[in-house]
Structures are given as C-alpha cells and as structure tokens.
Design a protein around this motif. Sequence first.
Motif: not given
Length: 90
Positions: A7-9, A13-14, A25-28, A56-57
Amino acid sequence: MNKVRDNRAEQEFELDVGGHRALAAYQREGERIVFTHTHVPAEIEGRGVASKLIRAALDSARDHGLKVVPQCTFVAAFIRRHPEYRDLVA
C-alpha cells in the motif's frame, strides 16, 4: 493466508488474515527503504504472519533494486535469521 500487498499511499506492506490486518510500515528514501515498524494483531500472532509479511517486503525491495534499513527490530531479527537477505542491508 492472503497475498501481501504494498500500500504505497500508506507506506505499508499489508496482509489480511481472518479479518485482521498485519502491517510492515516503511519510508522510502531514494534508493533505500527504511522499515520502521511491524504490527501483527494478537488475534493472528503465532501463525507466521509477520515472517510471511517481511519475506514479501524484502523480496519486493530486492525486485525494485532497493537497499534495506531495518530500523524495526523484527525486520532486523528476520534478516539475521535469513542470511539470504543480508545483501540487501544498506
């Protein structure tokens, strides 16, 4: 178990399991992805949900040529236990 989705918005990753949502949760940051937090609801703990989610992430990070910064302790521990992902660490 359902499929892990990015879920990029929301920068998460869910994975939905039995009506409960686990997330990583992540931050690019450019060519890096910083994993900040993993959450698995108590109702679905102990089923390998977090491991499936993180695998998967990390596979997604590899597919997109990203380096990983494992700020989340679960992600860091997962990488330690699975040496095939150590090359991703920034």
